[in-house]
Design an enzyme around this catalytic site. Sequence first.
Site, PDB file in Angstrom:
ATOM      1  N   TRP A 103       0.836  -1.209   0.000  1.00 14.45           N
ATOM      2  CA  TRP A 103       0.000   0.000   0.000  1.00 14.45           C
ATOM      3  C   TRP A 103       0.863   1.247   0.000  1.00 14.45           C
ATOM      4  O   TRP A 103       0.570   2.211  -0.699  1.00 14.45           O
ATOM      5  CB  TRP A 103      -0.968  -0.014   1.168  1.00 14.45           C
ATOM      6  N   ASP A 173      -2.151   6.697   6.380  1.00 13.11           N
ATOM      7  CA  ASP A 173      -3.140   5.768   5.816  1.00 13.11           C
ATOM      8  C   ASP A 173      -3.454   4.749   6.919  1.00 13.11           C
ATOM      9  O   ASP A 173      -2.636   3.905   7.243  1.00 13.11           O
ATOM     10  CB  ASP A 173      -2.537   5.066   4.582  1.00 13.11           C
ATOM     11  N   LYS A 197     -12.731  -1.979   6.248  1.00 16.29           N
ATOM     12  CA  LYS A 197     -12.029  -2.847   7.201  1.00 16.29           C
ATOM     13  C   LYS A 197     -12.559  -2.657   8.622  1.00 16.29           C
ATOM     14  O   LYS A 197     -13.127  -3.561   9.177  1.00 16.29           O
ATOM     15  CB  LYS A 197     -10.523  -2.618   7.129  1.00 16.29           C
TER      16      LYS A 197
END
Length: 347
Positions: A103, A173, A197
């Site tokens: 990511w 993030d 999530k």
Amino acid sequence: MSKEIYNFNPGPSVISDEVLRKIKDEFLDYDGTGLPIVSISHRSKEFIEINETAAKLMKEVLGLGDNYHVLFLGGGASTQFALVPMNFLHETQTAVYVDTGAWSQKAILESKNIGQTIVAASSEDKNYCYIPSLDNIKTDKNSAYLHLTSNNTIFGTQIHDYPKISDTPIICDMSSDIASRQMDYSQFKMIYAGAQKNLGAAGVTVAIIRDDFLQTARENIPVMFKYKTHAEKNSLYNTPPVFSIYTVKLVLEWIKSLGGLSEMEKINENFYKGTAETDSRSWMNITFRLASEDLEKKFLTEATEYGFVGLKGHRSVGGIRVSLYNALPLLGAEKLADFMTTFKRNN
Ligand SMILES: *Cc1c(COP(=O)(O)O)cnc(C)c1O
């Protein structure tokens, strides 16, 4: 009878039964409107209230003040990889990234497309099995921001010690660990997270931006890509992901009803905390601590009653030490594991 399913999907992922039942109850007739939640106008007073409540709860749960904007955006966390540098990386500046996995790499790629970008720390050398030291990261007044990925969903690593940096805004993030534990969320000028999530249903990304930082954002980019546009219109510049924002509101209400992040953290925290670093752990002597010395005493007393002896940790470490030498019957180890599971459940 159908068997119970435990959902370990990495995202979209498990949503609590309480929230799901509420969604089911309200789905066809939201709050007496006679309309399904997916068919009410985003300009209706019902949705405006959902939107405002979700933003307010987000700040309340994270312990953030009204100097933060909470934006509900489409496009996923992946879109933020590009929007962050588009908004905050000015031409003369450099963006600083920490590379802790797939990511982070995608975020770095987007930033490189937009402006000067450096990677200040990386764990690529060992296939991202660790978090690199963040103590020596150099930033200066020319740094646009420092970008971190708090939890690496793919590699299973998580930042536990955030760098103390005062001259440069930190952007994080937090897609896969937002609202999982207590911490000083105000150390970040911006946090973003895809909802799927820890916050609700897929389709919405939460971007939380401190007002003074938002005011520094670039103006010469498309209107839809400016965080300012969405902040000024409370995420209602265009049609927002109505249903997903509604699920975020319900999930935040559920977190609050459980007691907020202090309770969430207790649920998520390891009951038995290993004292040795994971990659150096012994097969022979397993050392761990519990939440308090009182609890450790209780553990040892009850263990003795069950016939488990010699578990007290060495005085230089404290806690518990389980010595599993060759001659210990496997059954003994299995029974101890059962006892530990029961003790955890009861305490
Ligand atoms: C899942 C994930 C993303 C990507 O999120 P999308 O909403 O699918 O774009 C980004 N960062 C982290 C840390 C993630 O876990």
